[in-house]
Design a protein around this motif. Structure first.
Motif, PDB file in Angstrom:
ATOM      1  N   ALA B 293       0.841  -1.201   0.000  1.00  0.00           N
ATOM      2  CA  ALA B 293       0.000   0.000   0.000  1.00  0.00           C
ATOM      3  C   ALA B 293       0.877   1.252   0.000  1.00  0.00           C
ATOM      4  CB  ALA B 293      -0.897  -0.015   1.225  1.00  0.00           C
ATOM      5  N   ALA B 314       1.592  -3.147   9.733  1.00  0.00           N
ATOM      6  CA  ALA B 314       2.426  -2.665   8.637  1.00  0.00           C
ATOM      7  C   ALA B 314       2.381  -1.146   8.492  1.00  0.00           C
ATOM      8  CB  ALA B 314       2.003  -3.326   7.328  1.00  0.00           C
ATOM      9  N   ILE B 315       1.566  -0.480   9.305  1.00  0.00           N
ATOM     10  CA  ILE B 315       1.462   0.975   9.169  1.00  0.00           C
ATOM     11  C   ILE B 315       1.878   1.639  10.481  1.00  0.00           C
ATOM     12  CG2 ILE B 315      -0.019   2.875   8.409  1.00  0.00           C
ATOM     13  CD1 ILE B 315      -1.966   0.845   7.318  1.00  0.00           C
ATOM     14  N   CYS B 337       3.583  -5.450   4.522  1.00  0.00           N
ATOM     15  CA  CYS B 337       2.269  -5.258   3.911  1.00  0.00           C
ATOM     16  C   CYS B 337       1.957  -6.408   2.959  1.00  0.00           C
ATOM     17  CB  CYS B 337       2.250  -3.935   3.165  1.00  0.00           C
ATOM     18  SG  CYS B 337       0.783  -3.739   2.162  1.00  0.00           S
ATOM     19  N   VAL B 338       0.823  -7.073   3.166  1.00  0.00           N
ATOM     20  CA  VAL B 338       0.439  -8.189   2.309  1.00  0.00           C
ATOM     21  C   VAL B 338      -0.554  -7.745   1.231  1.00  0.00           C
ATOM     22  CG1 VAL B 338       0.761  -9.750   4.253  1.00  0.00           C
ATOM     23  CG2 VAL B 338      -1.532  -9.001   3.663  1.00  0.00           C
ATOM     24  N   ALA B 339      -0.810  -6.442   1.147  1.00  0.00           N
ATOM     25  CA  ALA B 339      -1.728  -5.887   0.147  1.00  0.00           C
ATOM     26  C   ALA B 339      -3.148  -6.428   0.302  1.00  0.00           C
ATOM     27  CB  ALA B 339      -1.209  -6.130  -1.272  1.00  0.00           C
ATOM     28  N   CYS B 340      -3.625  -6.438   1.535  1.00  0.00           N
ATOM     29  CA  CYS B 340      -4.991  -6.909   1.777  1.00  0.00           C
ATOM     30  C   CYS B 340      -6.012  -5.817   1.486  1.00  0.00           C
ATOM     31  CB  CYS B 340      -5.138  -7.387   3.219  1.00  0.00           C
ATOM     32  SG  CYS B 340      -4.945  -6.080   4.453  1.00  0.00           S
ATOM     33  N   GLY B 341      -5.566  -4.563   1.487  1.00  0.00           N
ATOM     34  CA  GLY B 341      -6.468  -3.468   1.169  1.00  0.00           C
ATOM     35  C   GLY B 341      -7.337  -2.997   2.321  1.00  0.00           C
ATOM     36  N   ILE B 342      -7.198  -3.608   3.482  1.00  0.00           N
ATOM     37  CA  ILE B 342      -8.055  -3.251   4.619  1.00  0.00           C
ATOM     38  C   ILE B 342      -7.875  -1.779   4.998  1.00  0.00           C
ATOM     39  CG2 ILE B 342      -8.432  -3.687   7.089  1.00  0.00           C
ATOM     40  CD1 ILE B 342      -7.920  -6.650   6.524  1.00  0.00           C
ATOM     41  N   CYS B 343      -6.646  -1.273   4.845  1.00  0.00           N
ATOM     42  CA  CYS B 343      -6.388   0.132   5.189  1.00  0.00           C
ATOM     43  C   CYS B 343      -7.164   1.070   4.269  1.00  0.00           C
ATOM     44  CB  CYS B 343      -4.894   0.424   5.121  1.00  0.00           C
ATOM     45  SG  CYS B 343      -4.126  -0.124   3.584  1.00  0.00           S
ATOM     46  N   LEU B 365      -3.924   0.687  -2.696  1.00  0.00           N
ATOM     47  CA  LEU B 365      -3.092  -0.363  -3.280  1.00  0.00           C
ATOM     48  C   LEU B 365      -2.737   0.021  -4.716  1.00  0.00           C
ATOM     49  CD1 LEU B 365      -4.878  -3.679  -2.190  1.00  0.00           C
ATOM     50  CD2 LEU B 365      -3.004  -2.464  -1.078  1.00  0.00           C
TER      51      LEU B 365
HETATM   52  S1  SF4 Z   1      -3.991  -3.059   5.894  1.00  0.00           S
HETATM   53 FE1  SF4 Z   1      -3.257  -4.594   4.431  1.00  0.00          FE
HETATM   54  S2  SF4 Z   1      -2.798  -3.401   2.593  1.00  0.00           S
HETATM   55 FE2  SF4 Z   1      -2.918  -1.944   4.267  1.00  0.00          FE
HETATM   56  S3  SF4 Z   1      -0.841  -1.721   5.012  1.00  0.00           S
HETATM   57 FE3  SF4 Z   1      -1.800  -3.304   6.251  1.00  0.00          FE
HETATM   58  S4  SF4 Z   1      -1.258  -5.186   5.196  1.00  0.00           S
HETATM   59 FE4  SF4 Z   1      -0.891  -3.529   3.747  1.00  0.00          FE
END
Ligand code: SF4
Ligand code: HEM
Ligand code: SF4
Lengths: 168, 528
Positions: B293, B314-315, B337-343, B365
């Motif tokens: 992200a 990851a943030i 960051c696994v790029a789940c997009g939840i953020c 993303l």
């Molecule tokens: S919520 Fe998911 S996409 Fe956003 S920073 Fe965290 S791991 Fe990455």
């Protein structure tokens, strides 16, 4: 809450069944490590090969070259020779092996730890050891006759200070 | 390999559905294995400390002291002993199934490697704790363990004298060795605790406590089993004999018969190869993951909602760097960051309503942006027809994981911001929305399911706006083996919507926006 009661009963029964299965498997079924009518003979000792054969006297010229505090007449190999061990049970040779010296420089003692499961009953046991490479025969010999009962532990140790092989 | 994994995944899902019926999704033991491991650890630690009060740490009296606490004080110390043993065994079981489950559900690779790697020492410390524990009873099993262990260790070229010699004859038994075991049986569990703590450092809000109901059930069942089948010792150790038949703990000591049957070299090589393979597994092969992200500072006010919602820590919230009048901004740690997009779904800037300029949000993303999602939604809506048009937003790890008409597959349903749901309904793009998440018992992305439930229930920020009628949303939690149920529930929902008058407050999108969506849909079809 009615739903939860169902989960308490069903989930509780499942958890209890699992816990009982776990309790059972924590001590059963048994494992037969040694067959029922067997005894165990173990031969274990450490002993150093005699390195005196590798020793020689320094010549006077060699001695003169050394600093005064290091003028020792005799030099020996750091490495120890292997020892040779033979074991005979009821007339059959079960082990005849050269055991190398241990340690990085080969300066440590040789060692042995061997298991021989034997049927319970009477046995003639002979052990022979050669620790001097020059000798033809054996430096130490031990012989015994034992009657082993099932699961008995019979040990052959070696104590040169008490004359050689020790059976217990 | 991929085929095998999906078969196993369905298998797990089926078994877990069965357990859902017995326990309910929130108490499902298979969805609580990590937390159960922690719970069992604390039971073992507590009972261990209690047992230590009664235990004689000398090799001569150890056996008698254990006998005494087991028989004369069965109602407290004996109970503690049984609990100590059975909880350890259950911990082994929970751990092994946990390992297998993480493997099967593919939650160990890519940027999620850390928990996997750090699980490997946990595995060994659990076994070593158990082995040293059985040693302390100094019964025939202890003697068997001592002998087999030392003979195995003697195969390594480290000890000058075979340490198995300590257990040759009654005279050779040394209390020094026993004292070392007592020490190790305290030190190794402490190392285990440290390893367990490290194990959960890279995920946020790791669940170290199982659901309370499950914890109660587990403890009660363990106490009951302890009272019904108390743990006992075997005959006292006697070095004049060798243990011929021993009762084995098949959880902690199952490797011992194997050690006896195979040469020591094979065992050591096996252990080494297994460990290296286990550690290397996240890279065999590595998972291809979308890029991390990225933050657009112009659209970020540092509200930290994304920080709170990211399941992978990851943030980070950091001081503002661009002079904007906010104290904070956020920074993505791309390695986590696994790029789940939840953020993106959590960011208040993520609103698809804006029409002027490019659609940019605070955190997004790169490979699957809010703008792209909006275009896809419009395109998919264009393909819906008839009364009761349902647009599905599905999690890629649940029953709706495969794309089909009218369905948009996301890395996690919580990637969809509540404003997107509002947008779909109030722009009349569909009559209703099906949110098809993965199984209710546990979210593949750890926290996404919970955030989505809370947002839709208008309990968690960003809230779903009041103007979105709740009856136009269908929320289905279904695992990969429940495609049938998802289809049935969606069809029933569509029928129910068709029976209702259509949403009268809809303000449709402009023609060119719809056309843009159509064009994308056509393009996509051509590409396929
Ligand atoms: S919520 Fe998911 S996409 Fe956003 S920073 Fe965290 S791991 Fe990455
Ligand atoms: C008894 C020992 C163990 C305990 C107590 C334990 C505990 C946990 C806990 C609490 C979590 C977090 C669950 C959550 O909140 O979602 C977790 C996740 C995980 N564990 Fe373990 N664990 C143990 C052993 C192992 C082992 C041996 C492995 C593998 C080698 C392993 C691999 C994982 C993985 C891959 C995750 C997922 C992390 C993620 O979601 O990204 N664990 N564990
Ligand atoms: S949720 Fe959005 S606005 Fe809030 S800190 Fe994260 S990126 Fe910034």
């Amino acid at each position: 809450m009615k739903g939860r009661l169902r989960h308490l009963i069903l989930g509780g029964a499942a958890t209890l069944a699992l816990s009982l299965a776990v309790a059972y498997l924590s001590a059963a079924p048994g494992w037969q490590s040694l067959p029922a009518d067997m005894a165990l003979l173990r031969v274990s000792f450490t002993h150093s090969g005699d390195r005196s054969a590798s020793c020689r006297e320094r010549t006077p010229e060699e001695l003169a070259e050394l600093p005064p505090n290091m003028r020792i007449a005799k030099v020996c190999d750091r490495r120890r020779p292997p020892i040779y061990v033979e074991i005979e049970i009821d007339g059959a040779t079960v082990l005849a092996e050269e055991l190398p010296a241990r340690g990085i420089a080969g300066s440590g003692p040789s060692r042995i730890y061997q298991r021989f499961p034997l049927p319970a009953g009477r046995h003639d046991i002979a052990v022979r050891l050669r620790d001097r490479p020059a000798t033809q025969g054996f430096d130490y010999v031990g012989e015994t006759q034992v009657t082993l009962v099932p699961a008995q532990s019979f040990v052959i140790d070696f104590r040169p200070e008490s004359g050689g092989f020790v059976f217990k | 390999m991929m085929g095998l994994r999906s078969v196993l995944r369905r298998g797990f899902d089926r078994v877990e559905r069965g357990l859902d019926r017995l326990f309910g999704p929130d108490w499902n033991p298979l969805a609580n294995l990590g937390p159960l491991g922690w719970f069992l650890f604390w039971i073992v630690a507590g009972t261990g400390i209690y047992l230590f009060i009664f235990f004689d740490t000398g090799v001569v009296d150890a056996y008698a002291s254990v006998q005494w606490l087991t028989e004369d004080h069965w109602f407290h110390a004996g109970l503690a002993r049984s609990l100590h043993r059975y909880a350890s065994d259950l911990m082994v079981l929970a751990m092994l199934v946990h390992l297998l489950r993480e493997l099967v559900f593919d939650r160990y690779r890519g940027r999620r490697w850390f928990s996997w790697i750090t699980g490997v020492p946990v595995l060994w410390f659990v076994y070593l704790s158990g082995i040293t524990g059985y040693w302390l009873v100094w019964d025939e099993l202890a003697q068997y363990v001592a002998l087999t262990t030392t003979e195995l260790l003697d195969a390594l070229p480290v000890f000058a004298e075979p340490i198995a010699r300590n257990f040759l004859t009654p005279e050779s038994l040394s209390s020094r060795f026993f004292t070392l075991m007592v020490f190790l049986h305290i030190a190794i569990p402490l190392l285990l605790l440290l390893a367990m703590w490290i194990h959960i450092q890279r995920i946020s809000q790791a669940r170290t406590k199982p659901a309370r109901g499950l914890a109660v059930l587990t403890l009660v069942a363990l106490v009951a089993a302890s009272l019904l089948m108390p743990a006992t010792s075997q005959a006292p150790a006697d070095l004049a004999t060798v243990p011929a038949r021993v009762g084995i703990d098949w959880f902690l000591l199952s490797l011992y018969p194997v050690i006896e049957l195979l040469p020591a070299g094979v065992i050591w090589t096996g252990v080494l190869v297994f460990s290296v393979l286990l550690i290397g597994l996240p890279w065999l092969p590595r998972r291809k993951e979308a890029p991390a992200a990225v933050v657009a500072l112009d659209h970020c006010n540092g509200c930290a909602r994304c920080v709170a919602d990211c399941p992978y820590s990851a943030i980070n919230l950091v001081p503002r760097s661009d002079g904007a009048p906010f104290p904070h901004e956020v920074e993505v740690n791309a390695d986590r960051c696994v790029a789940c997009g939840i953020c993106m779904g959590a960011c208040p800037s993520s609103t698809p309503f804006r029409r002027s300029g490019d659609l940019v949000t605070g955190i997004d993303l790169p490979a699957y942006s809010l703008a792209e999602l909006r275009t896809q939604v419009i395109a998919a809506a264009g393909g819906l027809s008839g009364p009761g048009r349902v647009l599905t937003l599905a999690c890629g790890h649940g029953a709706g994981g495969l794309p089909e008409a009218g369905r948009i597959v996301l890395p996690c349903v919580a990637m969809a911001p509540p404003a997107l749901l509002d947008f779909i309904i109030s722009r009349g793009l569909a009559d209703g929305i099906c949110i098809a998440g993965c199984a209710e018992r546990e979210c593949w992305n750890r926290l996404g399911g919970e955030w989505m439930r809370e947002r839709v229930a208008r309990r968690r920020d960003p809230f779903l706006r009041e103007r979105v009628p709740r009856e136009r949303l269908l929320v289905v939690w279904a695992g990969p083996s429940e495609t049938g149920r998802l289809r049935r529930e969606t069809a029933a929902f569509a029928e129910q919507l068709a029976a209702q008058p259509s949403y009268d407050k809809a303000r449709p999108l402009s023609q060119d926006e719809l056309a843009k969506g159509e064009a994308t849909a056509v393009q996509r079809e051509l590409a396929e």
